[in-house]
Scaffold this active site. Structure first.
Site, short mmCIF file in Angstrom:
data_model
loop_
_atom_site.label_atom_id
_atom_site.label_comp_id
_atom_site.label_asym_id
_atom_site.label_seq_id
_atom_site.Cartn_x
_atom_site.Cartn_y
_atom_site.Cartn_z
N GLU A 33 0.80 -1.22 0.00
CA GLU A 33 0.00 0.00 0.00
C GLU A 33 0.83 1.27 0.00
O GLU A 33 0.46 2.27 -0.63
CB GLU A 33 -0.95 0.02 1.21
CG GLU A 33 -2.04 -1.05 1.19
CD GLU A 33 -3.07 -0.82 0.10
OE1 GLU A 33 -3.16 0.31 -0.43
OE2 GLU A 33 -3.80 -1.79 -0.23
N SER A 81 -52.91 -9.45 -5.86
CA SER A 81 -54.18 -8.98 -5.30
C SER A 81 -54.03 -8.07 -4.09
O SER A 81 -55.02 -7.49 -3.64
CB SER A 81 -55.05 -10.19 -4.92
OG SER A 81 -55.45 -10.89 -6.08
#
Length: 672
Positions: free
Chosen positions: A84, A353
């Site tokens: 990193e 429904s």
């Protein structure tokens, strides 16, 4: 050849630019110094509280634990640094060589794909900024990095970074990641395990060994090679790590409390504070929510008891307090660790429904009553565009005779619904849906009566809440208050005065009609749709179930809670197992009964409404001589006048040839 004067001018210009740059850099450093040390309390996870003020959990989950550098295996720190930020201990927060190289490459490519962020910059981003790649964010990141380096030691910055970086799968920090992937604390990691973990933060999904072992292994080997090249490990160490077989934790992670609810609460808090979700998650905020922990546990338990965890079937549910809009329970899926997609909020499915109550509210606005009859029979509708529409009832059952609105709702008759939709018209139907708070796009077609336009669970549950509270508009919310880490209040929810959007009398009448799905007095050519869960219910509820080929829904309410449940497959697979279509009702009934507090649900009747015994078949008044009787409710002046048991019934049919009933019958006789 340029003259001496021109060369001097160029030199002065270059010198001026250099001086301006130096002055600018000095000004930035002076400003950073004057602003003082940035607050590191932002490295704390947000803490969630339920409505009783009890801690639910923090935003990192129970596995999160801050550890010092001394409690992290040195190889994990070395592996992280080498991949990193290899010059971490040599720069002052910004690596100018990497920045220059990255700027040039990004300029050439016209993108921001290549980064040059140091660990300090990444830590600043984790604490204060969003992860979005923009030039403004990069500049802010650099400024925060300067401030961090100015006031904190390298060790403090590195420790903060190691404890807040995200490793995927909900694991924040090296300790959580070590426990998640390998079932051990960070100070017990081997070189092979440490180098594997160090590669994950670059892309927590792409480089996770649990998601893509090949990608993860390639990155691990890159890290080990760099460690070898930098003389951090020996050849023997390198070879042993390359050849070590890693054993990943096979145990299922501990289920976090109310995971879907917390995610949605974070999003709401971020919107309130106008911040990115990650900023709120790592900002040390105290989020006081509307969650009822008891309700949440019961909803999760009801879903888990009904659906086999080995199945691909998913479920979602939500409960809303009708009077306030408080979201008190939420389930977004069966297993949060498998899929964090929140189906209760983000998914839109056809409601079937369960959309009919909106239609029937519009019908009540346009002359219908509980006694309005239409014929239930196989029907082919000729539409205005010349096409034909031929819906059918479940299993092809029909009354082949007139049925009342009360029975049509209880039995979920599709023919009655489509006839009503055609009578009401698409514009009035959609306008009614807007009154219920439906914002999803609705297609103005006859099949809308059968729920063919997709909506979300939270949307439809909130629509039913408006019936439960007498017709008032409320907005669902999860955040009551937000404070910072020091307890300073940043936001407090202000209760809204619900605007009346539905007629109170019609909302009450429709509510009473919706209790019919559990009333077997209304059984006709088929059973009421709630018959299979009726034996589980000990109190009065209103609701409506719905099914499509791909979805199973149940939405219903008591006077104090509105709950919607959806069950189906994410890939829209057809639900061929009949039992699966009933799961939503089973979850709903189980849950609603468990949270029912006093067993005395009473929906308050407004003035201007009358209730009387009615024969549910004919829709006429009933007395002791009638075969069936049910209390039905009407606005004063619309109640039936005749009785079901003698010749007065036929006479009554003629007497009540009024717009609320006779026109409907004549209209359908002409068209169908």
């Amino acid at each position: 050849m340029k003259s001496l004067k021109e060369l001097r001018l160029i030199y002065k210009l270059i010198g001026g630019i250099i001086l301006l740059m130096i002055a600018g850099i000095l000004a930035i450093y002076l400003l950073a110094y004057l602003m003082g040390p940035p607050n590191l309390s932002n490295q704390s996870p947000a803490i969630f509280y339920d409505q009783e003020g009890e801690i639910i959990e923090d935003s990192f989950g129970d596995s999160y634990e801050w550890v010092s550098l001394d409690n992290i295996d040195p190889s994990a720190i070395q592996a992280t640094l080498v991949i990193e930020d290899n010059r971490f201990f040599d720069h002052n927060g910004l690596d100018f060589f990497r920045i220059a190289k990255s700027l040039w490459n990004n300029f050439v490519s016209g993108s921001l794909k290549e980064g040059a962020s140091t660990i300090t910059q990444q830590y600043a981003r984790n604490l204060y900024l969003s992860p979005k790649k923009t030039w403004s964010r990069k500049l802010q990141e650099a400024f925060y990095a300067i401030r961090l380096e100015m006031f904190y030691s390298k060790e403090e910055i590195l420790e903060g970074y190691m404890n807040t970086i995200y490793y995927g799968h909900g694991a924040h920090g090296i300790e959580a990641a070590s426990n998640y992937f390998f079932g051990k604390p960070a100070d017990q990691l081997s070189l092979a395990e440490a180098s594997m973990l160090a590669g994950v933060p670059k892309g927590p999904t792409y480089y996770s060994p649990l998601n893509n072992l090949e990608n993860a292994t390639n990155r691990q080997q890159l890290i080990l090679k760099r460690m070898l090249d930098n003389e951090l490990i020996s050849e023997a160490d390198y070879t042993a790590a390359i050849n070590e077989k890693l054993n990943y934790q096979k145990q299922t992670p501990v289920e976090e409390a109310a995971s879907f609810f917390k995610d949605q609460a974070l999003k709401e808090a971020a919107q309130i504070l106008n911040k990115d979700v990650e900023e709120v998650k790592l900002g040390g905020y105290r989020l006081h929510t509307t969650l009822n922990s008891d309700y949440q546990q019961e909803m999760e338990a009801a879903a888990a008891q009904t659906i086999d965890e080995k199945s691909d079937l998913e479920a979602a549910g939500i409960s809303i307090v009708p009077q306030t809009g408080e979201v008190v329970a939420m389930v977004g899926g069966i297993d949060y660790h498998t899929s964090s997609y929140n189906r209760a909020v983000d998914a839109k499915r056809m409601p079937g429904s369960t959309f009919k109550p909106i239609l029937y509210y519009a019908a009540l606005e346009n002359g219908y009553t509980a006694s309005t009859t239409l014929t239930s029979e196989a029907t082919s509708f000729q539409l205005s565009d010349g096409s034909t529409y031929q819906p059918s009832n479940f299993n092809g059952y029909y009354a082949d005779a007139p049925i009342t609105l009360a029975q049509a709702i209880a039995l979920s008759d599709n023919i009655y619904a489509v006839k009503t939709a055609l009578y009401i018209g698409g514009d009035r139907f959609i306008e009614a849906a807007k009154k219920f708070g439906i914002k999803s796009d609705l297609n103005s077609v006859p099949s809308l009566a059968l729920g063919t336009s997709s909506v979300s669970v939270i949307e439809l549950t909130n629509a039913y809440a408006r019936l439960a509270n007498g017709g008032k508009a409320v907005t669902p919310y999860l955040i009551e208050e937000i404070t910072d880490a020091d307890g300073k209040s940043l936001y407090s929810h202000k209760p809204e005065e619900g605007k009346a959007v539905l007629d109170e009398k019609k909302a009450f009448i429709l509510t009473q009609l919706l209790t019919g799905m559990f009333d077997e007095t209304l059984n006709g050519y088929t059973s009421v749709t709630g018959a299979n869960v009726n034996n589980q219910l000990t109190d009065i509820y209103a609701g409506k179930s719905g099914t499509t080929d791909f979805d199973s829904w149940m939405v219903g309410y008591s006077p104090v809670i509105s709950t919607g449940i959806w069950v189906g497959y994410d890939d829209h697979r057809e639900m061929t197992n009949v039992a699966e279509t009933a799961f939503s009702k089973e979850i709903w009934a189980n849950y609603m009964e468990k949270i029912d507090q006093d067993g005395k649900n009473v929906f308050s009747m407004p003035s201007g409404v009358v209730g009387l015994p009615v024969d549910p078949v004919s829709g006429l008044r009933a007395d002791v001589s009638c075969e069936k009787s049910r209390i039905m409710f009407y606005e004063k002046g619309t109640e039936p006048l005749g009785y079901c048991h003698n010749d007065e019934a036929e006479q009554q049919d003629e007497e009540i040839d009024k717009p609320d009933r006779g026109v409907l019958e004549k209209w359908f006789e002409m068209l169908f």
